[in-house]
Design an enzyme around this catalytic site. Structure first.
Site, short mmCIF file in Angstrom:
data_model
loop_
_atom_site.label_atom_id
_atom_site.label_comp_id
_atom_site.label_asym_id
_atom_site.label_seq_id
_atom_site.Cartn_x
_atom_site.Cartn_y
_atom_site.Cartn_z
CG ASP A 86 44.54 30.60 38.34
OD1 ASP A 86 44.99 31.57 38.99
OD2 ASP A 86 44.45 29.45 38.80
CB ALA A 93 43.60 43.26 41.18
CE1 TYR A 147 43.84 45.40 45.24
CE2 TYR A 147 43.36 47.51 46.26
CZ TYR A 147 43.40 46.70 45.15
OH TYR A 147 43.02 47.21 43.93
CE LYS A 169 46.36 46.58 42.02
NZ LYS A 169 45.92 45.89 40.80
#
Length: 132
Positions: A3, A27, A88, A92
């Site tokens: 996790d 991811a 997202y 990233k």
């Protein structure tokens, strides 16, 4: 399984393994899921404990995404300005920046547009990565 939001578990694993190379492919990768839960998306995709735990000698390879771009000025190069339009891509890009700041000479970020592979496991509604 690990996790990535559990900083103690991340630190313990890296301390136990003592890697020479960290290949970070994990991811929360569904843009729709990231939009629904941006706090979790950032916790998973930005994962500060991972950077903090990397041994001083280790190299780091990070799988990022083409979603760090807005799609308006393709084709992109290494010097193209990033302009993510979703959580997202933002998460990233945030990790990319933290990684290159922390390990400038020992890191590489790979921006991929499509990942092909076997069907997704479990009860996921999507049959493959391409359907996300």
């Amino acid at each position: 399984q690990l996790d990535l939001t559990d900083g103690a578990a991340v630190t313990a694993l890296v301390s136990e393994v003592k890697p020479d190379v960290v290949l970070h492919l994990a991811a929360m990768s569904s843009p729709a899921v990231c939009e629904r839960d941006p706090a979790r998306a950032r916790a998973v995709n930005e994962c500060p404990p991972l950077l903090a735990a990397v041994p001083a000698h280790a190299c780091f390879v990070f799988l990022s995404t083409d979603q760090v771009y807005d799609g308006l000025a393709a084709p992109y190069t290494e010097t193209s300005a990033a302009a993510p339009v979703n959580v997202y891509g933002q998460s990233k890009l945030s990790f990319e920046r933290a990684l290159t700041a922390a390990l400038p000479s020992r890191s590489v970020c790979l921006r991929s547009s499509l990942i092909l592979g076997p069907p997704t496991p479990g009860r996921c509604r999507k049959g493959s990565f391409l359907q996300f």
